[in-house]
Design an enzyme around this catalytic site. Sequence first.
Site, short mmCIF file in Angstrom:
data_model
loop_
_atom_site.label_atom_id
_atom_site.label_comp_id
_atom_site.label_asym_id
_atom_site.label_seq_id
_atom_site.Cartn_x
_atom_site.Cartn_y
_atom_site.Cartn_z
N ARG A 32 0.84 -1.20 0.00
CA ARG A 32 0.00 0.00 0.00
C ARG A 32 0.87 1.24 0.00
O ARG A 32 1.86 1.34 0.72
CB ARG A 32 -0.90 0.01 1.24
CG ARG A 32 -1.64 1.33 1.50
CD ARG A 32 -2.51 1.22 2.74
NE ARG A 32 -3.14 2.48 3.10
CZ ARG A 32 -2.75 3.26 4.11
NH1 ARG A 32 -1.69 2.92 4.84
NH2 ARG A 32 -3.37 4.38 4.39
N ARG A 73 -8.19 19.14 8.89
CA ARG A 73 -7.14 19.21 9.91
C ARG A 73 -7.06 20.61 10.52
O ARG A 73 -7.41 21.60 9.87
CB ARG A 73 -5.78 18.85 9.30
CG ARG A 73 -5.70 17.45 8.73
CD ARG A 73 -4.31 17.16 8.18
NE ARG A 73 -4.26 15.85 7.54
CZ ARG A 73 -4.03 14.71 8.18
NH1 ARG A 73 -3.83 14.74 9.49
NH2 ARG A 73 -4.01 13.55 7.53
N LYS A 219 -13.28 3.20 1.27
CA LYS A 219 -12.90 3.18 2.69
C LYS A 219 -14.11 3.60 3.52
O LYS A 219 -14.62 4.71 3.37
CB LYS A 219 -11.71 4.11 2.94
CG LYS A 219 -10.44 3.66 2.23
CD LYS A 219 -9.33 4.67 2.35
CE LYS A 219 -8.82 4.81 3.77
NZ LYS A 219 -7.67 5.73 3.84
#
Length: 494
Positions: A32, A73, A219
């Site tokens: 990955r 973030r 995901k």
Amino acid sequence: MRRTKIVATLGPASDRPGVLEKMIAAGVDVVRLNLSHGEPGEYHRRVHAARAAAEAQGRDIGVLMDLAGPKIRIEGFQSPQVHLETGAGFVLDSSLDAEAGTEQAVGVSYQPLAQEMSPGDELILGDGEVTLQVRRVEGPRVYCRVLTGGTLSAHKGLNRRGGGLAAATLTAKDRADLHLAAELQTDYLSVSFPRCAEDIEQARALLREAGGEGAIVAKIERAEAVDSLESIVRASDAVMVARGDLAVEIGDAYLPGVQKRVIRYAREHNTLVITATQMMESMVSSPVPTRAEVLDVANAVLDGTDAVMLSEETAVGAYPVRVVEAMAGICAGAETEPDIYQVGRFSVTSVSRIDEAVAAASIYLANQVGIRALVALTETGRTALFLSRGRADIPIYALTAHERTRRQLCLCRGVTPLCFPEASDSETLLQEVVSLLLERGAVGADDVILVTRGMLRGKVGGTNTLHVVRVRDLQHDEGGISLPSSGKPSGKLL
């Protein structure tokens, strides 16, 4: 023979001389690349190194690229970190300079945050180190009270409990990285923070426009994705239980049940499933896993996950090879539990295609006759995937000339992909299959194998025939067959 596949994230730890080769030898099936970290040159170098190392060991390996997605973030602080006291006030301010954060306020990379906040909303920073409750909103500033204090450093993720932030799934960076994934011909592309099936379809369309043929992984890490699980699973080639951000959004207490539901639903709908995040995290700095980590990995195996994933453990950890060895051992140990080999078990509840019906019939026969191996002669890998949804104690061999198909099948539980040329003579096809398996030591003369195939070679989705064969009846002494090193891909796995 371990059946559950291992995904390992590449990074500085795996870049050390000889480490990647040892990781692959220890059991890594798919590598990955986390596109949240690193530069294009690093991705190129790591992909080429992984494929070269696997080829040198006589095997295929899959490559998964993980898009960064719209990670919301906080910005930076004037000092390396700050400590927030429980009960204190704290402001999230999208107008604040990027490095101007203090113990009273910090900037936010997501400009629309204030417009989406309401009094009473609960916000989680990082993986839950700090939690905040919104008190009021004034212009670009969100005034909060600290519910759970703690130490906070720059660029930690920000989530709202219960989800609902409207950030688009594919960012400008993701759209650029799609072209990189196409250029490197990665086998899987993970879409971060999808909310619905349309996000998956958009990513697939953009990847195809860029010339990529990789399969799409959704995901599951937003609360909205859990609410739309059925449509997302149906739209995806694989799903990943991304337990970090998912736990932050839905709460730790609900995570185990959701993980089991995602695995079960994916298997029922012939979708591959990866279980990820903090599976062996203590081994970032420890040479042995905790008992809780052993049980975590084993329970995912017992639930039927196709693959388990390592992140920081192999990317930046001190023991990247040892953690792969430990995970492989846990998977193999869990697979000895007889309860996961229920006779007659078949995850898919109904069939609608001829190749799927052939796979279901094959599994039924395998339950009635002493079959040593299931063999799928396949173009796209689809029949091998169908077979993997059934009994887990019989080895499945996917024989194909197409390199892309073999690499994608590296993620499929219980399936060993093998290079197999297009047969020049259909009458000798089964003999060639037997010769290959004998050459690998996979069968003996007294064994019985089951072979699925299509009568029209080269036709995608054309599996319509199964043969039950005793090896002795087709064994010959011509020295086996000559195998090419690779073949051009034809279609995709799913």
